[in-house]
Design a protein around this motif. Structure first.
Motif, PDB file in Angstrom:
ATOM      1  N   UNK A  42       0.843  -1.202   0.000  1.00  0.00           N
ATOM      2  CA  UNK A  42       0.000   0.000   0.000  1.00  0.00           C
ATOM      3  C   UNK A  42       0.879   1.254   0.000  1.00  0.00           C
ATOM      4  N   UNK A  43       1.947   1.239   0.797  1.00  0.00           N
ATOM      5  CA  UNK A  43       2.867   2.386   0.832  1.00  0.00           C
ATOM      6  C   UNK A  43       3.604   2.520  -0.504  1.00  0.00           C
ATOM      7  N   UNK A  44       4.032   1.406  -1.059  1.00  0.00           N
ATOM      8  CA  UNK A  44       4.702   1.449  -2.364  1.00  0.00           C
ATOM      9  C   UNK A  44       3.767   1.990  -3.438  1.00  0.00           C
ATOM     10  N   UNK A  45       2.478   1.643  -3.357  1.00  0.00           N
ATOM     11  CA  UNK A  45       1.505   2.139  -4.345  1.00  0.00           C
ATOM     12  C   UNK A  45       1.445   3.663  -4.317  1.00  0.00           C
ATOM     13  N   UNK A  46       1.493   4.244  -3.118  1.00  0.00           N
ATOM     14  CA  UNK A  46       1.498   5.708  -2.997  1.00  0.00           C
ATOM     15  C   UNK A  46       2.763   6.298  -3.620  1.00  0.00           C
ATOM     16  N   UNK A  47       3.900   5.669  -3.349  1.00  0.00           N
ATOM     17  CA  UNK A  47       5.185   6.171  -3.841  1.00  0.00           C
ATOM     18  C   UNK A  47       5.380   5.946  -5.335  1.00  0.00           C
ATOM     19  N   UNK A  48       4.551   5.090  -5.944  1.00  0.00           N
ATOM     20  CA  UNK A  48       4.705   4.735  -7.355  1.00  0.00           C
ATOM     21  C   UNK A  48       3.790   5.527  -8.282  1.00  0.00           C
ATOM     22  N   UNK A  49       3.064   6.490  -7.749  1.00  0.00           N
ATOM     23  CA  UNK A  49       2.167   7.303  -8.572  1.00  0.00           C
ATOM     24  C   UNK A  49       2.979   8.287  -9.420  1.00  0.00           C
ATOM     25  N   UNK A  50       2.442   8.730 -10.551  1.00  0.00           N
ATOM     26  CA  UNK A  50       3.146   9.714 -11.375  1.00  0.00           C
ATOM     27  C   UNK A  50       3.556  10.934 -10.543  1.00  0.00           C
ATOM     28  N   UNK A  65       6.568  -6.785  -9.740  1.00  0.00           N
ATOM     29  CA  UNK A  65       6.285  -5.987  -8.551  1.00  0.00           C
ATOM     30  C   UNK A  65       4.791  -5.679  -8.514  1.00  0.00           C
ATOM     31  N   UNK A  66       4.143  -6.020  -7.421  1.00  0.00           N
ATOM     32  CA  UNK A  66       2.699  -5.772  -7.247  1.00  0.00           C
ATOM     33  C   UNK A  66       2.528  -4.590  -6.306  1.00  0.00           C
ATOM     34  N   UNK A  67       1.969  -3.509  -6.816  1.00  0.00           N
ATOM     35  CA  UNK A  67       1.806  -2.312  -5.985  1.00  0.00           C
ATOM     36  C   UNK A  67       0.331  -2.038  -5.710  1.00  0.00           C
ATOM     37  N   UNK A  68      -0.329  -3.040  -5.160  1.00  0.00           N
ATOM     38  CA  UNK A  68      -1.691  -2.926  -4.661  1.00  0.00           C
ATOM     39  C   UNK A  68      -1.607  -3.245  -3.177  1.00  0.00           C
ATOM     40  N   UNK A  69      -2.409  -2.592  -2.355  1.00  0.00           N
ATOM     41  CA  UNK A  69      -2.414  -2.907  -0.933  1.00  0.00           C
ATOM     42  C   UNK A  69      -2.736  -4.367  -0.686  1.00  0.00           C
TER      43      UNK A  69
END
Length: 114
Positions: A42-50, A65-69
């Motif tokens: 979940x944290x990685x998903x936030x950091x991976x946004x444009x 790499x799966x960037x879903x919570x």
């Protein structure tokens, strides 16, 4: 809680009836991702946004790499010992299931080590 697949990297895998088969790879991917980067997915998903510092990270590691919570490191005594990944519910449900699974798995192991 939804029916889910739970993947314990370095622990155990469990399939529950009724969950989507496609969720298996997502659960495993979330566990692997959490362990690769020692962060929740979940944290990685936030950091991976444009515009964010890790934009493009999903294409690293062969695109696995799966960037879903729903993925998180598993800790025993403050040390990362593995990771948990869950899939088949909403992101919020997957996070809750992963947190419960990690707490249960690691509590048992911590009790054995004390």
């Amino acid at each position: 809680m939804p029916r889910s697949f739970i993947s314990f990297l370095a622990c155990k895998g469990d399939q529950r009836d009724g969950a989507l088969i496609g969720s298996i790879d997502l659960a495993i991917g979330k566990a692997v991702t959490a362990r690769l980067f020692d962060k929740t997915t979940a944290h990685l998903a936030e950091l991976a946004q444009p515009g964010e510092p890790l934009f493009g990270i999903a294409q690293s590691n062969g695109g696995k790499v799966a960037i879903f919570g729903g993925g998180l490191p598993a800790l025993i005594g403050g040390m990362i010992v593995g990771a948990v990944g869950t899939s088949a519910g909403t992101v919020e449900q997957d996070i809750a299931v992963a947190e419960a699974a990690a707490a249960d798995c690691c509590r048992d192991k911590l009790a054995l080590n004390t």
